[in-house]
Design a protein around this motif. Structure first.
Motif: not given
Length: 244
Positions: A11-25, A101-111
């Motif tokens: 289970l993970v999550a996705i968003s759309v800025i142009f479209g993204v998802a995060f997951a667990v295995s 992206d380490y410039t933010k402290d929230h919505d850090i989906w890629f880190n």
């Protein structure tokens, strides 16, 4: 096998800025944003030209594995968001990398440790409403069938050679590549330059070339004399074999 079978998903999550998802295995959870489908960080200079169209995704660092996951295929479906999710699943190929992206402290989906997919927008819209932003998804790693043989795009210069290896079927995760020229009987290991690009610190111009490609499940294919001696930089050659 269906989603209700014994196959493990995460289970993970996705968003759309142009479209993204995060997951667990397994089937995994994650968020998702999308890309335009043309450029990529993994050696694919044009995913449309290379046959992937917009059925692509970028991966977060955790899923990227230093480029080893380049070319891997994932099946994804939106879950646990009734107002946002659409029925059905998509199957996408990893062709890009989500920058840290380490410039933010929230919505850090890629880190790290987030498992995140940055989907091409048309693919995101198949499983979620555009206005939803970040939504949870289930994903899992699948085999992808490809038509024809493994393909090789030649690059480099007079001092070294770099080869893009793509259109890889089966598990699609290439773990090693070796090359043999017509001037030698020895196989020479190539090193991963980035994503699907493999390099060797010698010029192979004016030599017939054979390649040996090993996938992450241990299967191996050899393409003998797949590249003729009159090859030039930028040329693409297709082998006779592929992984199942």
């Amino acid at each position: 096998m269906g989603f209700g079978g014994a196959m493990l998903y995460s289970l993970v999550a996705i968003s759309v800025i142009f479209g993204v998802a995060f997951a667990v295995s397994g089937w995994d959870y994650g968020p998702s944003d999308a890309i335009d489908g043309m450029g990529a960080a993994r050696g694919y200079t044009n995913v449309i030209e290379h046959g992937y169209n917009q059925e692509t995704t970028a991966l977060s660092t955790t899923l990227f594995h230093d480029g080893a996951a380049c070319g891997a295929c994932f099946q994804i479906m939106c879950v646990n968001a009734p107002q946002a999710c659409k029925k059905g699943t998509i199957r996408v190929t990893a062709t890009n990398f989500c920058p840290l992206d380490y410039t933010k402290d929230h919505d850090i989906w890629f880190n790290p440790p987030q498992k995140h997919f940055d989907l091409a927008k048309p693919m995101y819209l198949k499983i979620a409403e555009y206005k939803a932003g970040v939504v949870p998804v289930l994903y899992h790693h699948v085999k992808c069938g490809k038509k024809g043989g493994v393909k090789f795009v030649m690059g480099g210069n007079n001092y070294w050679t770099i080869v893009l290896v793509y259109n890889v079927g089966g598990v699609r995760d290439v773990t090693s590549v070796r090359v043999r020229s017509s001037s030698s009987s020895n196989w020479v290991p190539m090193s991963r330059n980035w994503g699907k690009n493999w390099q060797v610190t010698q010029s192979l111009l004016r030599k017939r070339l054979s390649f040996e490609v090993t996938a992450s499940d241990g299967s191996v294919i050899q393409e003998t004399n797949v590249v003729p001696s009159n090859w030039q930089f930028g040329m693409s050659f297709e082998g006779k074999h592929n992984f199942n």
